[in-house]
Design a protein around this motif. Structure first.
Motif, mmCIF file in Angstrom:
data_model
loop_
_atom_site.group_PDB
_atom_site.id
_atom_site.type_symbol
_atom_site.label_atom_id
_atom_site.label_comp_id
_atom_site.label_asym_id
_atom_site.label_seq_id
_atom_site.Cartn_x
_atom_site.Cartn_y
_atom_site.Cartn_z
ATOM 1 N N GLU A 99 0.854 -1.192 0.000
ATOM 2 C CA GLU A 99 0.000 0.000 0.000
ATOM 3 C C GLU A 99 0.887 1.239 0.000
ATOM 4 O OE1 GLU A 99 -3.800 1.945 2.384
ATOM 5 O OE2 GLU A 99 -2.539 0.458 3.375
ATOM 6 N N THR A 100 0.625 2.134 -0.942
ATOM 7 C CA THR A 100 1.351 3.398 -1.022
ATOM 8 C C THR A 100 0.570 4.475 -0.295
ATOM 9 O OG1 THR A 100 2.226 2.783 -3.190
ATOM 10 C CG2 THR A 100 2.350 5.102 -2.592
ATOM 11 N N GLY A 101 1.275 5.284 0.457
ATOM 12 C CA GLY A 101 0.624 6.370 1.181
ATOM 13 C C GLY A 101 1.558 7.555 1.316
ATOM 14 N N MET A 107 6.396 10.092 0.558
ATOM 15 C CA MET A 107 5.694 8.909 0.096
ATOM 16 C C MET A 107 6.209 7.682 0.827
ATOM 17 S SD MET A 107 5.316 7.519 -3.809
ATOM 18 C CE MET A 107 4.494 9.029 -4.285
ATOM 19 N N THR A 108 5.302 6.831 1.257
ATOM 20 C CA THR A 108 5.676 5.595 1.940
ATOM 21 C C THR A 108 5.069 4.407 1.200
ATOM 22 O OG1 THR A 108 3.747 5.635 3.408
ATOM 23 C CG2 THR A 108 5.740 6.766 4.168
ATOM 24 N N MET A 109 5.685 3.254 1.340
ATOM 25 C CA MET A 109 5.148 2.029 0.742
ATOM 26 C C MET A 109 5.400 0.891 1.719
ATOM 27 S SD MET A 109 5.568 0.389 -3.057
ATOM 28 C CE MET A 109 7.343 0.176 -2.996
ATOM 29 N N ALA A 110 4.332 0.229 2.133
ATOM 30 C CA ALA A 110 4.443 -0.824 3.134
ATOM 31 C C ALA A 110 3.725 -2.089 2.677
ATOM 32 C CB ALA A 110 3.865 -0.348 4.462
ATOM 33 N N LYS A 111 4.267 -3.218 3.061
ATOM 34 C CA LYS A 111 3.640 -4.501 2.777
ATOM 35 C C LYS A 111 2.466 -4.692 3.729
ATOM 36 C CE LYS A 111 4.520 -9.489 2.927
ATOM 37 N NZ LYS A 111 5.526 -10.545 3.222
ATOM 38 N N VAL A 112 1.342 -5.222 3.201
ATOM 39 C CA VAL A 112 0.177 -5.517 4.035
ATOM 40 C C VAL A 112 -0.175 -6.985 3.889
ATOM 41 C CG1 VAL A 112 -0.726 -3.169 3.923
ATOM 42 C CG2 VAL A 112 -1.431 -4.837 2.212
ATOM 43 N N ASP A 113 -0.699 -7.557 4.950
ATOM 44 C CA ASP A 113 -1.001 -8.992 4.945
ATOM 45 C C ASP A 113 -2.379 -9.308 4.380
ATOM 46 O OD1 ASP A 113 1.472 -9.654 6.104
ATOM 47 O OD2 ASP A 113 0.682 -9.252 8.119
ATOM 48 N N PHE A 125 -6.937 -1.817 -7.088
ATOM 49 C CA PHE A 125 -5.490 -1.894 -6.925
ATOM 50 C C PHE A 125 -4.896 -1.073 -8.061
ATOM 51 C CE2 PHE A 125 -6.578 -4.958 -3.937
ATOM 52 C CZ PHE A 125 -5.463 -5.499 -3.300
ATOM 53 N N GLN A 126 -4.230 0.024 -7.717
ATOM 54 C CA GLN A 126 -3.750 0.937 -8.731
ATOM 55 C C GLN A 126 -2.544 1.706 -8.212
ATOM 56 O OE1 GLN A 126 -7.016 3.620 -9.389
ATOM 57 N NE2 GLN A 126 -6.797 4.640 -7.427
ATOM 58 N N SER A 127 -1.910 2.443 -9.104
ATOM 59 C CA SER A 127 -0.769 3.264 -8.732
ATOM 60 C C SER A 127 -1.198 4.299 -7.704
ATOM 61 C CB SER A 127 -0.209 3.964 -9.981
ATOM 62 O OG SER A 127 0.865 4.805 -9.648
ATOM 63 N N GLY A 128 -0.418 4.414 -6.617
ATOM 64 C CA GLY A 128 -0.742 5.372 -5.579
ATOM 65 C C GLY A 128 -1.627 4.805 -4.487
ATOM 66 N N GLY A 129 -1.981 3.522 -4.526
ATOM 67 C CA GLY A 129 -2.815 2.897 -3.505
ATOM 68 C C GLY A 129 -2.368 1.467 -3.283
ATOM 69 N N TYR A 130 -3.332 0.567 -3.122
ATOM 70 C CA TYR A 130 -2.977 -0.851 -3.051
ATOM 71 C C TYR A 130 -2.420 -1.294 -4.400
ATOM 72 C CZ TYR A 130 -5.564 -1.479 1.349
ATOM 73 O OH TYR A 130 -6.003 -1.408 2.642
ATOM 74 N N HIS A 131 -1.414 -2.151 -4.376
ATOM 75 C CA HIS A 131 -0.869 -2.719 -5.601
ATOM 76 C C HIS A 131 -0.161 -4.015 -5.247
ATOM 77 C CE1 HIS A 131 2.186 -0.043 -3.831
ATOM 78 N NE2 HIS A 131 3.062 -0.966 -4.224
ATOM 79 N N VAL A 132 0.201 -4.781 -6.247
ATOM 80 C CA VAL A 132 0.869 -6.062 -6.022
ATOM 81 C C VAL A 132 2.266 -6.002 -6.623
ATOM 82 C CG1 VAL A 132 0.743 -8.563 -6.322
ATOM 83 C CG2 VAL A 132 -1.369 -7.228 -6.196
ATOM 84 N N MET A 133 3.289 -6.110 -5.781
ATOM 85 C CA MET A 133 4.667 -6.144 -6.262
ATOM 86 C C MET A 133 5.000 -7.572 -6.684
ATOM 87 S SD MET A 133 5.714 -3.028 -6.053
ATOM 88 C CE MET A 133 7.453 -3.271 -6.411
ATOM 89 N N ALA A 176 -5.638 5.814 -14.255
ATOM 90 C CA ALA A 176 -6.091 5.024 -13.105
ATOM 91 C C ALA A 176 -5.378 5.447 -11.828
ATOM 92 C CB ALA A 176 -5.849 3.539 -13.377
ATOM 93 N N GLY A 177 -5.392 6.729 -11.503
ATOM 94 C CA GLY A 177 -4.800 7.179 -10.257
ATOM 95 C C GLY A 177 -3.517 7.941 -10.498
#
Length: 207
Positions: A99-101, A107-113, A125-133, A176-177
């Motif tokens: 999740e990007t915030g 700007m921060t990016m953290a893994k979420v479970d 799920f899009q750029s600047g929000g939830y996404h899948v690496m 898309a964001g």
């Protein structure tokens, strides 16, 4: 006077086969030779998904530099409360939900479970929000093709869709964001706070 009854009898005998033939001709109408009609399928919605779950607009974006992580986007909605606990993409060795915030102007990016789904609240799920690496992407993945994307819910059910594979920046043209190309080299993301990123991700990005 006897010929009259004989005439009636003959006419009745002639009409009976015609009536039976007419009835026989109506039977095929109730049982079409081609079988029952089927409803059209919306290919943008996951064909393999639990009832009440829709999955669409799936895209896998290739990295700008080989060996860097790729990223996946999609739109999902559920008619009942659900929780996403895992995502996989065929051709990627590992996939993580991030999740990007923004915090303190950085700007921060953290893994979420997990990611919760609520009725009437689609999650994009899009750029600047939830996404899948996507890590360890196979050489068989190439722009112009497709890759199977599978979402796993906390009850063990899954939803799958064929995601389009595109080159870097593929989603930007669709608006898309915010434009944040996570597949770009690390040098292009100097303003991002990586303090919440996993060690593996930082290693993949050259940190």
């Amino acid at each position: 006077m006897s010929p009259a009854p004989r005439c009636v009898t003959v006419l009745a005998a002639l009409c009976l086969p015609l009536g039976l033939a007419a009835c026989g001709a109506q039977e095929p109408a109730s049982q079409p030779a081609d079988g029952p009609a089927t409803e059209a399928v919306d290919v943008s919605v996951a064909a393999d998904a639990p009832a009440g779950v829709s999955l669409s607009d799936a895209e896998v974006r290739m990295p700008a530099v080989a060996g860097r992580p790729g990223v996946a986007y999609f739109r999902i909605a559920s008619e009942t409360p659900r929780r996403i606990v895992g995502i996989s993409v065929l051709g990627a060795g590992r996939a993580e939900i991030h999740e990007t915030g923004f915090e303190g102007g950085r700007m921060t990016m953290a893994k979420v479970d997990s990611v919760n789904l609520q009725p009437g609240e689609p999650v994009v799920f899009q750029s600047g929000g939830y996404h899948v690496m996507l890590f360890d992407m196979a050489s068989t993945l190439a722009a112009g093709g497709t890759a199977d994307l599978t979402i796993t819910f906390d009850n063990g059910e899954t939803a799958s869709i064929a995601a389009r594979v595109v080159g870097p920046g593929g989603m930007a043209a669709q608006g898309a964001g915010p434009v944040l190309d996570l597949s770009q080299p690390a040098g292009d993301m100097e303003g991002m706070d990586h303090s919440t990123m996993s060690a593996d991700e930082m290693a993949e990005m050259g940190h």
